[in-house]
Design an enzyme around this catalytic site. Structure first.
Site, PDB file in Angstrom:
ATOM      1  N   LYS A  31       0.867  -1.184   0.000  1.00  0.00           N
ATOM      2  CA  LYS A  31       0.000   0.000   0.000  1.00  0.00           C
ATOM      3  C   LYS A  31       0.892   1.218   0.000  1.00  0.00           C
ATOM      4  CE  LYS A  31      -4.506   0.817   0.674  1.00  0.00           C
ATOM      5  NZ  LYS A  31      -5.499  -0.178   0.250  1.00  0.00           N
TER       6      LYS A  31
HETATM    7  N1  GLU Z   1      -7.169  -0.058  -3.116  1.00  0.00           N
HETATM    8  C1  GLU Z   1      -8.000  -1.211  -3.313  1.00  0.00           C
HETATM    9  C2  GLU Z   1      -8.003  -2.073  -2.063  1.00  0.00           C
HETATM   10  O1  GLU Z   1      -7.815  -1.599  -0.958  1.00  0.00           O
HETATM   11  C3  GLU Z   1      -7.623  -1.972  -4.580  1.00  0.00           C
HETATM   12  C4  GLU Z   1      -6.214  -2.463  -4.655  1.00  0.00           C
HETATM   13  C5  GLU Z   1      -5.830  -3.040  -6.023  1.00  0.00           C
HETATM   14  O2  GLU Z   1      -6.666  -3.114  -6.914  1.00  0.00           O
HETATM   15  O3  GLU Z   1      -4.667  -3.410  -6.146  1.00  0.00           O
HETATM   16  O4  GLU Z   1      -8.280  -3.230  -2.103  1.00  0.00           O
END
Ligand code: GLU
Length: 412
Positions: free
Chosen positions: A103
């Site tokens: 993240k």
């Molecule tokens: N930000 C989204 C999540 O928390 C999607 C992450 C992604 O598609 O890699 O799952």
């Protein structure tokens, strides 16, 4: 206020206890592989120079390249990004797609930036990170405060360094190496697990009142999907406040209002105005927090009345409140399952970028339904079998898969 990482750790250990996971493995799984903090300095449109802090935490890659969104939000800090990265590792394992977890984000209020400023900020961020991301290493995606436009800039900037490589990022515009159905995917996934939950409990959508907190990408698509499935969406909200209508909100009308009003529900008059706090405390059958983390905490948990909570947001419930709710018998469908639809369709996009192959929207929806159903059934059955909450069951499933891959990869 509890910290984000404390909540995630509390859940982790509870599931690890059930799995009788050794301390050495716990430590190996908790500590991130790599944490990067960078300076992002840009020139504002008025000539001022401003410096922001950006992060990327790469938590684990035992099951595949690391995967997870970029969040642009003033509250972003290392603690939050760290626990959200770990949550991604579990999420990709729960839906069993070949990824690890990561993240990232920038502590910035993106709404205060012009489109040109946002582009400069994003390109600068990638200038700092391009060496540690890549289609086989770590694949970013949208999260709070970022969207398809931002993903297009990321791909374009990365390609300047490394050549044509659309699979470096997902959630791109459909016209620019994206996939149909990615934008709605998280909301659609929330809808799928909500229907499955009702099915297991023997309830009918037509008699189910839902309140949705947050009306961004996830909240608005969830509202639309639930409305299409004949749920009664009685309340919605965003930063401008909450909106309640006993007989059901006209969801499409509300989306239209928000689209025409700089993505804000401000001035929406087809419902009674309430506060965000009141929305969370409504007497409804299902509450769907779809915005920030920690909105249900020790301060308001005593007033939460919904018997079912579907975590469309990441970490909307702090651990202290989680335990009070669990004791009371509230059924919580956890984030690592409920909102995994987004990363699942990201996986389809990434796989297709690498094969120059396309699925249409129907196929994307069908495959999403298949993946989410399998994950939901596995979590539900494990929770019944082991007499644990859905959250503990989901964490058990995820941790077990990651621990096995870690073990198999060896040590040298
Ligand atoms: N930000 C989204 C999540 O928390 C999607 C992450 C992604 O598609 O890699 O799952």
């Amino acid at each position: 206020m509890m910290k984000s990482s404390e909540a995630a750790l509390a859940y982790f250990h509870r599931a690890a206890d059930q799995l009788e996971l050794a301390d050495s493995m716990r430590r190996r799984l908790i500590i991130a592989k790599r944490e990067v903090q960078v300076q992002v300095t840009i020139e504002r449109d008025n000539g001022d120079v401003e410096t922001f802090i950006g992060y990327r935490v790469q938590h684990d890659n035992s099951r595949g390249p690391m995967k997870g969104g970029f969040r642009y939000h003033p509250q972003v800090d290392l603690d939050e990004i760290r626990s959200l990265a770990a949550l991604m590792t579990l999420k990709t394992a729960v839906v069993n797609i070949p990824y690890g977890g990561a993240k990232g984000g920038i502590a910035v209020d993106a709404r205060q930036l012009s489109s040109r400023e946002l582009e400069r900020l994003t390109r600068k961020f990638i200038d700092e990170l391009h060496d540690v991301i890549g289609p086989d290493i770590d694949v970013p995606a949208p999260d709070m405060g970022t969207d398809a436009r931002v993903m297009a800039w990321i791909m374009n900037q990365y390609n300047k360094y490394h050549g044509f490589n659309p699979g470096v990022v997902t959630g791109k515009p459909v016209e620019y190496y994206g996939i149909p159905g990615r934008e709605e995917a998280t909301g659609r996934g929330v809808g799928i697990v909500t229907l499955k939950t009702l099915g297991r409990m023997g309830h009918k959508p037509q008699q189910t009142r839902v309140a949705i907190q947050g009306f961004g990408n996830v909240g608005s698509h969830t509202a639309k999907v639930l409305k299409d499935a004949e749920f009664k969406v009685v309340a919605i909200s965003d930063v401008s406040g909450g909106y309640y209508r006993k007989d059901g909100i006209d969801v499409l009308g509300a989306i239209r209002h928000s689209n025409q009003n700089k993505m804000s529900l401000e001035g929406y008059r087809e419902a009674e105005k309430i506060t965000n706090e009141q929305l969370l405390e409504l007497d409804v059958d299902i509450l769907v927090p779809a915005a920030l983390g920690g909105v249900i905490n020790s301060d308001n948990v005593g007033k939460i009345r919904a018997p079912i909570i579907i975590e469309a947001a990441n970490e909307p419930i702090w651990a202290e409140a989680n335990d009070v709710l669990a004791e009371r018998g509230t059924l919580i469908v956890p984030d690592v399952l409920a909102n995994a639809g987004g990363v699942t369709v990201s996986y389809f996009e990434w796989a297709q970028n690498r094969q120059f192959y396309h699925w249409n929207l129907d196929r994307v929806r069908q495959e999403l339904e298949r993946v989410m159903t399998l994950a939901f059934d596995s979590v539900w059955d494990l929770s019944r079998e082991r007499k644990v909450t859905l959250r503990t069951a989901a964490f058990m499933l995820g941790i077990d898969r990651v621990a096995r891959a870690t073990e198999l990869s060896g040590l040298e």
